[in-house]
Design a protein around this motif. Structure first.
Motif, mmCIF file in Angstrom:
data_model
loop_
_atom_site.group_PDB
_atom_site.id
_atom_site.type_symbol
_atom_site.label_atom_id
_atom_site.label_comp_id
_atom_site.label_asym_id
_atom_site.label_seq_id
_atom_site.Cartn_x
_atom_site.Cartn_y
_atom_site.Cartn_z
ATOM 1 N N CYS A 260 1.696 1.638 -3.570
ATOM 2 C CA CYS A 260 0.497 2.060 -4.306
ATOM 3 C C CYS A 260 0.131 3.517 -4.048
ATOM 4 C CB CYS A 260 -0.686 1.159 -3.957
ATOM 5 S SG CYS A 260 -0.617 -0.449 -4.767
ATOM 6 N N ARG A 261 0.767 4.120 -3.054
ATOM 7 C CA ARG A 261 0.562 5.552 -2.830
ATOM 8 C C ARG A 261 1.811 6.322 -3.226
ATOM 9 N NH1 ARG A 261 -0.305 5.736 3.088
ATOM 10 N NH2 ARG A 261 0.060 3.504 3.111
ATOM 11 N N GLU B 33 -9.797 5.295 -1.135
ATOM 12 C CA GLU B 33 -9.185 5.011 -2.434
ATOM 13 C C GLU B 33 -9.161 3.531 -2.784
ATOM 14 O OE1 GLU B 33 -5.204 6.494 -3.102
ATOM 15 O OE2 GLU B 33 -5.102 5.378 -4.977
ATOM 16 N N CYS B 34 -8.659 2.712 -1.870
ATOM 17 C CA CYS B 34 -8.382 1.329 -2.279
ATOM 18 C C CYS B 34 -9.400 0.316 -1.789
ATOM 19 C CB CYS B 34 -6.966 0.952 -1.828
ATOM 20 S SG CYS B 34 -6.404 -0.616 -2.468
ATOM 21 N N PRO C 91 -4.838 -0.183 -7.152
ATOM 22 C CA PRO C 91 -4.318 1.138 -7.552
ATOM 23 C C PRO C 91 -3.197 1.040 -8.587
ATOM 24 C CG PRO C 91 -4.583 1.029 -5.169
ATOM 25 C CD PRO C 91 -4.772 -0.374 -5.693
ATOM 26 N N TYR D 232 -6.902 6.033 2.526
ATOM 27 C CA TYR D 232 -6.512 5.071 1.500
ATOM 28 C C TYR D 232 -7.307 3.783 1.644
ATOM 29 C CZ TYR D 232 -3.568 1.879 -1.176
ATOM 30 O OH TYR D 232 -3.111 0.951 -2.081
ATOM 31 N N GLU D 233 -7.489 3.360 2.912
ATOM 32 C CA GLU D 233 -8.180 2.114 3.178
ATOM 33 C C GLU D 233 -8.969 2.270 4.467
ATOM 34 O OE1 GLU D 233 -5.451 -1.173 2.909
ATOM 35 O OE2 GLU D 233 -6.942 -2.575 3.693
ATOM 36 N N ASP E 177 -3.678 9.165 5.841
ATOM 37 C CA ASP E 177 -2.828 8.780 4.705
ATOM 38 C C ASP E 177 -2.887 7.280 4.414
ATOM 39 O OD1 ASP E 177 -0.991 9.199 2.659
ATOM 40 O OD2 ASP E 177 0.680 8.633 3.960
ATOM 41 N N SER F 201 0.831 -1.201 0.000
ATOM 42 C CA SER F 201 0.000 0.000 0.000
ATOM 43 C C SER F 201 0.867 1.252 0.000
ATOM 44 C CB SER F 201 -0.998 -0.021 1.154
ATOM 45 O OG SER F 201 -0.373 0.299 2.362
ATOM 46 N N GLN F 202 2.082 1.162 0.555
ATOM 47 C CA GLN F 202 2.981 2.316 0.461
ATOM 48 C C GLN F 202 3.418 2.544 -0.988
ATOM 49 O OE1 GLN F 202 5.755 1.071 3.506
ATOM 50 N NE2 GLN F 202 4.895 2.489 5.002
#
Lengths: 523, 317
Positions: free
Chosen positions: A378-379, B68-69, A408, B49-50, B28, A375-376
């Motif tokens: 993906c951001r 977002e995810c 993502p 984000y989640e 974040d 996820s890091q």
């Protein structure tokens, strides 16, 4: 760039085309290769309009199959194999060979952690000639006569497809491969012309983690020792190993921290383009946070650093799941000119500030990549990223990523320059296959790498939906559990598919789920 | 180092639980509110984000929520509706048993609505594509929308009222159909993988079980698949066709009793007791453990006696 030169060859023609932008003028020159050709000049109302026309014409020629002549080597060879010529010219033997022979030469290169080699193939009438060897050497030659041009052509095509399937990169394609094979290896590698790393070097290890690297970014790896000079080397590894002699300290055991400090203080540091950190001690301990802090502190000692490999540690020294890492954000920040970062092992790994304006390749090898790291990424903000290799692993070793966690990334907008995507060593590879075939990311890729995983017919069948993706140059599935009938269908796809290293499961033992199907590297 | 990233989101979670979170809160990374049964609402304008709010007591979500995810709302049994135009990579509303409809303008890759027993229909306009759609157990669902055109996988198991698929739907990997009303696959899906409670089966087993025979079943090497084939074929017909070996016979008040056995390669033998009901005269085939040696022992096991000597029924009815 305002001057570009192209060539085109097939069974009938053998011609060049040059274009130059001179303020508001577009000048082109064209003709048969070897002749002076003709010249045209066209004036436009403004340099901008001329530029537009210039770009349009170049795109047109590329679209027609013209190949750009690289600036370093001799004329690049077109990839189109000659079709048996039917025109009048070809009937005169002299001209026939002049036309067909150059069109039939193709040149490939291959690099990974162990090898760095070239392979050339040439079609000469009924003969297929190949030449191969280490890049920089003259290599060896073979010739085989097939009796008829058709049979020779068939063999030629087969050999080329085989090499492409194995991950060889064609030299003329894209102009990205390093300089001529006649030059010494050093020149062919990272140190060549533009100073940018060749994308060929991004995939450092092809399969597994059973041997330390002998080459990295196309150069021999030199192990740093305090008492041994590594003058002239620009790829350096700092590690302690069993074969160390007690020549480092004053009779003491080799110590990683001391060795790293000595390297950073040495003359070798400023020349270093590629830095590798290996095993930290002889008891299975591994490099990690402390070493990174030390390197970040001394970042000014490494002004030329382009490629980093954190954790060149092999199974014999330490299982991949034990390799301790830490937050690598500091490293990314400290080296704004870094192009390539490879990490092995993910215990403790984080990329808390996932951004870098120049990074072109990111690879993370693991037996189980935690979703927190995914996820890091993906951001992340990596606008130049061309190459992303992630070993997802198995839930048994913290690889808790599901296919929807990758969404993502699969959307395709995250890394606009991405050309290679590796989702390797993955137990969820069948799930990935189901979704990736309709994901926008595939439309921008040249290489899709789902190797080292436990893909079965379920995933194999899903990948047949890639048949319309002609942008793909290669699909890597090596280390798989796909049956022969489905393999056969996959081979019909319009790009090479690597189906080597087929694994089998005894159907009698096969239960629901993955049992009996294992990924390549876990513990 | 992981602390550096999780701390702010932990603080945000605490703030939301205290009810004092400001509007427009941004997180974040991942916001974890799973299992917070006292959580009834989320602050307006929340972005992250989640978000995992599984098993929470949410009745609705802010209209401007932005995730977002992944948005996990599994088991939010009080949840009645979702905001219009909700756009997220993954939406998990499994077992949200109070949800009757999905929002207009929904935009997702992955949707898990399994166990949403009250869900009756999909929105008129939505984008559900590329990923997977799971509506297993949505017993009230009568149709899937025509705008479904591209899915990785589809699970319509236990949707007895679903008898057809959208006309333009393509599925790249597999479809789960056990307990659905589907009786055939449309032309464009002839090569899709068919699953029956997770086991890959062929079209005949799925849709024409009457064409199965014992020989085909016994030739199947995969034990899981063989079990599904026997289930689809029907136990009685299978035992009849498979030339079961008679291990034992005797008589009870219903008449002839038989203990039958069919050996299975790579799996335990199938052993069953064939009996007739003394009251109705109907025939039954009852599966028993493969270790049974006699009809009496098998009947005792069925009655709950591991030691057949203790099974002395006064009267069997």
């Amino acid at each position: 760039m305002s001057f570009r030169e192209f060539e085109y060859a097939d069974g009938k023609s053998f011609k060049f085309w040059k274009i130059e932008l001179q303020d508001s003028d577009v000048v082109t020159q064209y003709g048969r290769i070897g002749s002076a050709g003709q010249e045209t000049r066209k004036n436009f109302a403004s340099p901008e309009k001329a530029q537009k026309e210039y770009d349009k014409l170049v795109a047109e020629k590329l679209g027609k199959g013209y190949f750009e002549k690289s600036t370093t080597a001799a004329a690049p060879k077109p990839s189109a194999a000659p079709t048996p010529s039917t025109d009048k010219d070809a009937k005169t033997p002299a001209k026939s060979t002049a036309v067909a022979a150059p069109a039939g030469i193709r040149e490939f290169e291959y690099a990974d952690g162990k090898s760095f080699k070239f392979w050339k193939v040439e079609l000469k009438g009924t003969i297929v000639a190949t030449q191969y060897g280490r890049i920089g050497s003259a290599g060896q030659e073979t010739q085989k006569d097939f009796g008829s041009p058709e049979k020779a052509q068939k063999e030629y095509d087969k050999l080329v497809a085989e090499k492409l399937g194995k991950g060889y990169v064609e030299k003329s394609a894209g102009g990205t491969a390093p300089a001529s094979t006649a030059a010494p290896a050093q020149a062919a590698a990272a140190t060549s012309s533009s100073g940018e790393l060749s994308p060929m070097f991004f995939s450092t290890t092809r399969s597994s983690n059973f041997e330390p690297l002998s080459t990295f970014i196309g150069e021999r790896v030199a192990d740093f020792r305090q008492k041994k000079s590594i003058k002239g080397k620009s790829v350096v590894r700092v590690r302690v190993s069993y074969d160390d002699e007690d020549d480092d300290e004053d009779g003491g055991e080799p110590n990683f921290g001391n060795r790293l400090s000595a390297f950073l203080a040495s003359d070798a540091a400023p020349a270093t383009k590629g830095l590798i950190l290996g095993a930290y001690d002889l008891e299975g301990g591994c490099s990690g946070g402390g070493a990174y802090d030390e390197i970040v502190k001394c970042k000014d000692r490494l002004p030329n650093l382009k490629a980093l490999f954190l954790g060149d540690i092999v199974q014999e020294e330490c299982e991949i799941s034990w390799i301790h890492q830490s937050d690598v954000s500091g490293m990314l920040q400290a080296f704004p000119q870094l192009e390539m970062l490879r990490i092995r092992g993910v215990d403790g790994l984080a990329i808390s500030s996932p951004q870098h304006s120049q990074l072109r390749a990111l690879a993370i090898e693991s037996g189980g990549l935690p979703v927190s790291v995914i996820s890091q990424i993906c951001r992340g903000k990596f606008p130049e990223l061309e190459y992303l290799e992630l070993w997802l692993g198995t839930p048994n070793y913290n690889g808790d990523c599901r296919v929807n966690d990758l969404q993502p990334l699969l959307k395709g907008t995250l890394f606009p320059k991405l050309k290679y995507l590796g989702l390797r060593n993955a137990e969820i590879v069948d799930d990935i296959a189901a979704v990736i075939v309709t994901s926008p990311i595939v439309d921008q890729l040249e290489i899709l790498d789902l190797s080292l995983g436990n893909i079965s017919d379920v995933g194999g069948n899903a990948l047949l939906h890639l048949e319309s993706k002609t942008n793909l140059k290669r699909l890597d599935l090596h280390h798989h559990y796909i049956s022969k009938p489905v393999q056969k269908k996959l081979k019909q796809l319009p790009f090479p598919v690597d189906l080597s290293d087929a694994k089998t499961v005894d159907e009698d033992d096969e239960d629901e789920g993955f049992s009996g199907r294992f990924i390549s590297v876990s513990e | 180092m992981a602390k550096a990233t999780s701390d702010p989101s932990l603080a945000a979670a605490d703030l939301i639980l205290s009810g004092k979170a400001p509007a427009g809160l941004h997180v974040d990374g991942k916001l974890n509110l799973a299992g917070k049964s006292k959580l009834q609402q989320l602050p307006a304008g929340l972005t992250c984000y989640e978000l995992n709010a599984s098993q929470a007591s949410l009745e609705s979500l802010p209209a401007d929520l932005s995730v977002e995810c992944v948005l996990e709302l599994e088991g939010c049994s009080k949840l009645q509706s979702l905001p219009a135009n909700l756009k997220v990579g993954t939406l998990n509303i499994a077992n949200c048993t109070n949800i009757t409809e999905l929002p207009e303008g929904l935009d997702v890759w992955f949707l898990n609505a399994s166990g949403c027993t009250k869900l009756t229909h999909f929105p008129r306009r939505a984008n559900i594509a590329r990923g997977s759609l799971n509506v297993n157990g949505c017993r009230s669902l009568v149709a899937l929308p025509d705008y479904l055109t591209e899915l990785g996988t589809l699970d319509i198991g236990n949707c007895p009222q679903l008898t057809a698929l959208p006309p333009r739907l393509n599925i790249s990997s597999w479809i789960e159909i056990a307990g659905s009303g589907l009786t055939e696959l449309p032309a464009q899906l002839q090569h899709v993988g068919i699953r029956w409670r997770g086991v890959l089966i062929d079209q005949i087993t799925a849709f024409s079980p009457e064409k199965l025979n014992a020989k085909k079943v016994l030739a199947e090497r995969n034990a899981e698949r063989r079990r599904v084939m026997i289930e689809r074929m029907g136990f009685e017909r299978f035992m009849h066709e498979a030339d079961a070996r008679r291990l034992d016979t005797d008589r009870d008040p219903g008449g002839l009793r038989e203990l039958l056995q069919v050996p299975m390669k790579g799996d335990e033998d199938i052993v069953c007791l064939s009996v007739n009901c003394p009251s109705t005269g109907r025939h039954y085939l009852l599966r028993v453990p493969p270790t049974m040696k006699s009809c009496h022992q098998a009947a005792a096991w069925i009655a709950g006696f591991d030691d057949p000597k203790l099974y002395k029924p006064i009267k069997e009815t």
